[in-house]
Design a protein around this motif. Structure first.
Motif, PDB file in Angstrom:
ATOM      1  N   GLN A 151       0.812  -1.213   0.000  1.00 62.34           N
ATOM      2  CA  GLN A 151       0.000   0.000   0.000  1.00 62.34           C
ATOM      3  C   GLN A 151       0.848   1.266   0.000  1.00 62.34           C
ATOM      4  O   GLN A 151       0.531   2.239  -0.688  1.00 62.34           O
ATOM      5  CB  GLN A 151      -0.931  -0.010   1.221  1.00 62.34           C
ATOM      6  CG  GLN A 151      -1.976  -1.115   1.192  1.00 62.34           C
ATOM      7  CD  GLN A 151      -2.687  -1.292   2.520  1.00 62.34           C
ATOM      8  OE1 GLN A 151      -2.277  -0.728   3.540  1.00 62.34           O
ATOM      9  NE2 GLN A 151      -3.755  -2.083   2.518  1.00 62.34           N
ATOM     10  N   GLN A 201       2.237  -8.590  -5.444  1.00 65.94           N
ATOM     11  CA  GLN A 201       0.914  -7.963  -5.592  1.00 65.94           C
ATOM     12  C   GLN A 201      -0.197  -8.986  -5.384  1.00 65.94           C
ATOM     13  O   GLN A 201      -1.185  -8.728  -4.689  1.00 65.94           O
ATOM     14  CB  GLN A 201       0.788  -7.340  -6.991  1.00 65.94           C
ATOM     15  CG  GLN A 201       1.703  -6.162  -7.265  1.00 65.94           C
ATOM     16  CD  GLN A 201       1.231  -4.870  -6.620  1.00 65.94           C
ATOM     17  OE1 GLN A 201       0.185  -4.833  -5.951  1.00 65.94           O
ATOM     18  NE2 GLN A 201       1.984  -3.806  -6.822  1.00 65.94           N
ATOM     19  N   ALA A 245      -2.951  -9.133  -2.331  1.00 66.23           N
ATOM     20  CA  ALA A 245      -4.393  -9.119  -2.589  1.00 66.23           C
ATOM     21  C   ALA A 245      -5.074 -10.281  -1.878  1.00 66.23           C
ATOM     22  O   ALA A 245      -6.159 -10.140  -1.307  1.00 66.23           O
ATOM     23  CB  ALA A 245      -4.654  -9.188  -4.093  1.00 66.23           C
ATOM     24  N   GLN A 295      -5.261  -9.527   1.823  1.00 69.81           N
ATOM     25  CA  GLN A 295      -6.318  -8.568   2.133  1.00 69.81           C
ATOM     26  C   GLN A 295      -7.685  -9.236   2.155  1.00 69.81           C
ATOM     27  O   GLN A 295      -8.505  -8.985   3.035  1.00 69.81           O
ATOM     28  CB  GLN A 295      -6.315  -7.420   1.128  1.00 69.81           C
ATOM     29  CG  GLN A 295      -7.330  -6.324   1.459  1.00 69.81           C
ATOM     30  CD  GLN A 295      -7.111  -5.078   0.631  1.00 69.81           C
ATOM     31  OE1 GLN A 295      -6.408  -5.090  -0.361  1.00 69.81           O
ATOM     32  NE2 GLN A 295      -7.715  -3.990   1.042  1.00 69.81           N
ATOM     33  N   ARG A 296      -7.933 -10.122   1.175  1.00 70.44           N
ATOM     34  CA  ARG A 296      -9.206 -10.841   1.149  1.00 70.44           C
ATOM     35  C   ARG A 296      -9.375 -11.681   2.411  1.00 70.44           C
ATOM     36  O   ARG A 296     -10.445 -11.695   3.027  1.00 70.44           O
ATOM     37  CB  ARG A 296      -9.296 -11.738  -0.084  1.00 70.44           C
ATOM     38  CG  ARG A 296      -9.414 -11.019  -1.395  1.00 70.44           C
ATOM     39  CD  ARG A 296      -9.917 -11.938  -2.499  1.00 70.44           C
ATOM     40  NE  ARG A 296      -9.067 -13.107  -2.694  1.00 70.44           N
ATOM     41  CZ  ARG A 296      -8.010 -13.130  -3.483  1.00 70.44           C
ATOM     42  NH1 ARG A 296      -7.646 -12.055  -4.147  1.00 70.44           N
ATOM     43  NH2 ARG A 296      -7.305 -14.245  -3.638  1.00 70.44           N
ATOM     44  N   THR A 329     -12.355  -6.506  -9.067  1.00 64.81           N
ATOM     45  CA  THR A 329     -11.298  -5.875  -8.279  1.00 64.81           C
ATOM     46  C   THR A 329     -11.745  -5.680  -6.833  1.00 64.81           C
ATOM     47  O   THR A 329     -10.958  -5.865  -5.893  1.00 64.81           O
ATOM     48  CB  THR A 329     -10.907  -4.512  -8.893  1.00 64.81           C
ATOM     49  OG1 THR A 329     -10.391  -4.724 -10.209  1.00 64.81           O
ATOM     50  CG2 THR A 329      -9.849  -3.810  -8.048  1.00 64.81           C
ATOM     51  N   ASP A 376     -11.310  -8.856  -5.053  1.00 59.71           N
ATOM     52  CA  ASP A 376      -9.883  -9.070  -4.804  1.00 59.71           C
ATOM     53  C   ASP A 376      -9.392  -8.265  -3.604  1.00 59.71           C
ATOM     54  O   ASP A 376      -8.571  -8.739  -2.811  1.00 59.71           O
ATOM     55  CB  ASP A 376      -9.053  -8.688  -6.033  1.00 59.71           C
ATOM     56  CG  ASP A 376      -9.288  -9.616  -7.214  1.00 59.71           C
ATOM     57  OD1 ASP A 376      -9.751 -10.753  -6.997  1.00 59.71           O
ATOM     58  OD2 ASP A 376      -9.013  -9.204  -8.358  1.00 59.71           O
ATOM     59  N   ARG A 377      -9.890  -7.049  -3.475  1.00 56.29           N
ATOM     60  CA  ARG A 377      -9.430  -6.158  -2.408  1.00 56.29           C
ATOM     61  C   ARG A 377     -10.185  -6.367  -1.102  1.00 56.29           C
ATOM     62  O   ARG A 377      -9.838  -5.781  -0.083  1.00 56.29           O
ATOM     63  CB  ARG A 377      -9.568  -4.706  -2.857  1.00 56.29           C
ATOM     64  CG  ARG A 377      -8.630  -4.325  -4.003  1.00 56.29           C
ATOM     65  CD  ARG A 377      -8.848  -2.904  -4.452  1.00 56.29           C
ATOM     66  NE  ARG A 377      -7.889  -2.537  -5.504  1.00 56.29           N
ATOM     67  CZ  ARG A 377      -7.932  -1.385  -6.186  1.00 56.29           C
ATOM     68  NH1 ARG A 377      -8.895  -0.503  -5.930  1.00 56.29           N
ATOM     69  NH2 ARG A 377      -7.020  -1.114  -7.104  1.00 56.29           N
ATOM     70  N   THR A 388     -13.216  -5.356  -0.552  1.00 62.12           N
ATOM     71  CA  THR A 388     -14.159  -4.265  -0.306  1.00 62.12           C
ATOM     72  C   THR A 388     -15.580  -4.636  -0.729  1.00 62.12           C
ATOM     73  O   THR A 388     -16.509  -3.869  -0.508  1.00 62.12           O
ATOM     74  CB  THR A 388     -13.720  -2.990  -1.050  1.00 62.12           C
ATOM     75  OG1 THR A 388     -13.577  -3.268  -2.446  1.00 62.12           O
ATOM     76  CG2 THR A 388     -12.389  -2.484  -0.489  1.00 62.12           C
TER      77      THR A 388
END
Length: 295
Positions: free
Chosen positions: A14, A62, A66, A69-70, A132, A135-136, A138
Motif C-alpha cells: 500500500q 501484488q 491481494a 487482504q481478502r 477488483t 480481490d481487495r 471491499t
C-alpha cells in the motif's frame, strides 16, 4: 490472526515505502526489511525489488498481498459473526449496471428474507471493477454478466440470459426477417463503456463474425442503460442488451429484437465470490432464490 509478516507485506504494498510501513506499524525500518526477506526465503518467491530510491512490488507480491487482504477482511467478518451470533450483520455486494436493472433488486429481497443483515449495500459498477472489489475485500461478492477467470473465483450461475440486438419497432431493420452484420454496421451502434461486461460480450460476438466495432457508421458510448433505451425508442441506432433489460418495451411492441444468422446468444449471469469463502453457503442460498420461477 495472520502472521505479522503478511500484514507487513500488505502495508508495504500500500505504501511502497519501508519508512512509511515502519511508521504505520510502529516498528523499525530494518524490522520491515527483515520480515519481508524472511517471508521471501520461506516462500522461495521474490516479493519486492528495491533499487534505491525505488521500491517495486513484484507481480507475485501484488497477488499475495491481494490474497492477504481478502483473507483479512473475511477473517474479521467471521470473528465478528462468531463473537456476536445474535447481532445482525453487514453485507456488501457489487453488481454490473445491466443486472442492477432486473436481478439486483431480486437479490436484495432474497437477502432481506433471511432477516440476518441490518446493513445491505449494493454498489453498481462494471465487471472489472466488481472483480477488483472482490480481490481487495471491499465487496463480499458480485453479481456480474461479464467474463471472468473461473479458476480464480468461486461462483454460482444464476441463469443464461439472451443477449440480443435491439432496435425501435419503426426502425428500417425491424422489417427484415433476418439481418447480417453488414446490415447492422450501416447504422449507429449504442454501446456501454470500456470495462463493462456487455461491451466485452458484444466485442467478442462481433469478432466471431469477423467484424470490428469501428466498422459501424457511428458508435455512441453511454454508461447509462436508461439513456440507451431512450435513444433506441427514438430510432437513434441499434444496441445489444440483455432481453430482460428491455422486457417492458418488447412486451408493448416499442422495441423489437433482430434475428442474426448465428441465432440467439445466451450468456451466463453469475454470483462470483472469493475462493473458499467462509460465507459461500449464503451466496449459494441466495443464488438458488434467484433461480426460482418468476425471477
Amino acid at each position: 490472526m495472520l502472521d505479522k509478516r503478511y500484514e507487513t507485506l500488505l502495508v508495504l504494498v500500500q505504501t511502497k515505502s519501508y519508512t512509511q510501513t515502519a511508521q504505520r506499524l510502529f516498528i523499525t525500518q530494518p524490522a520491515v526489511s527483515q520480515q519481508i526477506k524472511s517471508l521471501e526465503m520461506e516462500l522461495n518467491v521474490k516479493l519486492v525489488r528495491y533499487q534505491r530510491p525505488r521500491l517495486t512490488i513484484t507481480p507475485a507480491g501484488q497477488e499475495l498481498a491481494a490474497f492477504v487482504q481478502r483473507i483479512q477482511v473475511q477473517a474479521n467478518k467471521v470473528v465478528t459473526a462468531l463473537q456476536h451470533p445474535q447481532v445482525t450483520r453487514q453485507v456488501i455486494f457489487s453488481t454490473t449496471l445491466s443486472l442492477s436493472e432486473f436481478l439486483a433488486p431480486q437479490l436484495i429481497q432474497a437477502i432481506q428474507a433471511t432477516q440476518q443483515f441490518r446493513d445491505i449495500q449494493c454498489r453498481v459498477t462494471n465487471t472489472q471493477a466488481a472483480l477488483t472489489a472482490i480481490d481487495r475485500g471491499t465487496s463480499d461478492f458480485a453479481l456480474i454478466e461479464g467474463n471472468f477467470d473461473k479458476t480464480r473465483y468461486d461462483y454460482q450461475v444464476v441463469r443464461e440470459e439472451p443477449f440480443v440486438a435491439v432496435v425501435a419497432a419503426n426502425h428500417p431493420l425491424a422489417q427484415q426477417a433476418q439481418v447480417s452484420w453488414a446490415d447492422l454496421t450501416a447504422y449507429p451502434l449504442l454501446l456501454r463503456e470500456l470495462g463493462s461486461g456487455s461491451r466485452e460480450i458484444l466485442t467478442n460476438l462481433a469478432q466471431a463474425a469477423n467484424v470490428t466495432l469501428a466498422e459501424f457508421s457511428q458508435t455512441v458510448t453511454i454508461n447509462n442503460l436508461a439513456a440507451i433505451r431512450q435513444l433506441l425508442l427514438q430510432g437513434a441506432g441499434v444496441s445489444f442488451v440483455y432481453r430482460s433489460v428491455v422486457a417492458s418495451e418488447l412486451a408493448v411492441g416499442k422495441l423489437v429484437t433482430l434475428r442474426l444468422p448465428a441465432g440467439q446468444l445466451l450468456h451466463e449471469l453469475a454470483v462470483v465470490y472469493a475462493r473458499d469463502s467462509f460465507f459461500a453457503a449464503d451466496y449459494q442460498r441466495w443464488t438458488q432464490a434467484l433461480r426460482q420461477p418468476g425471477n
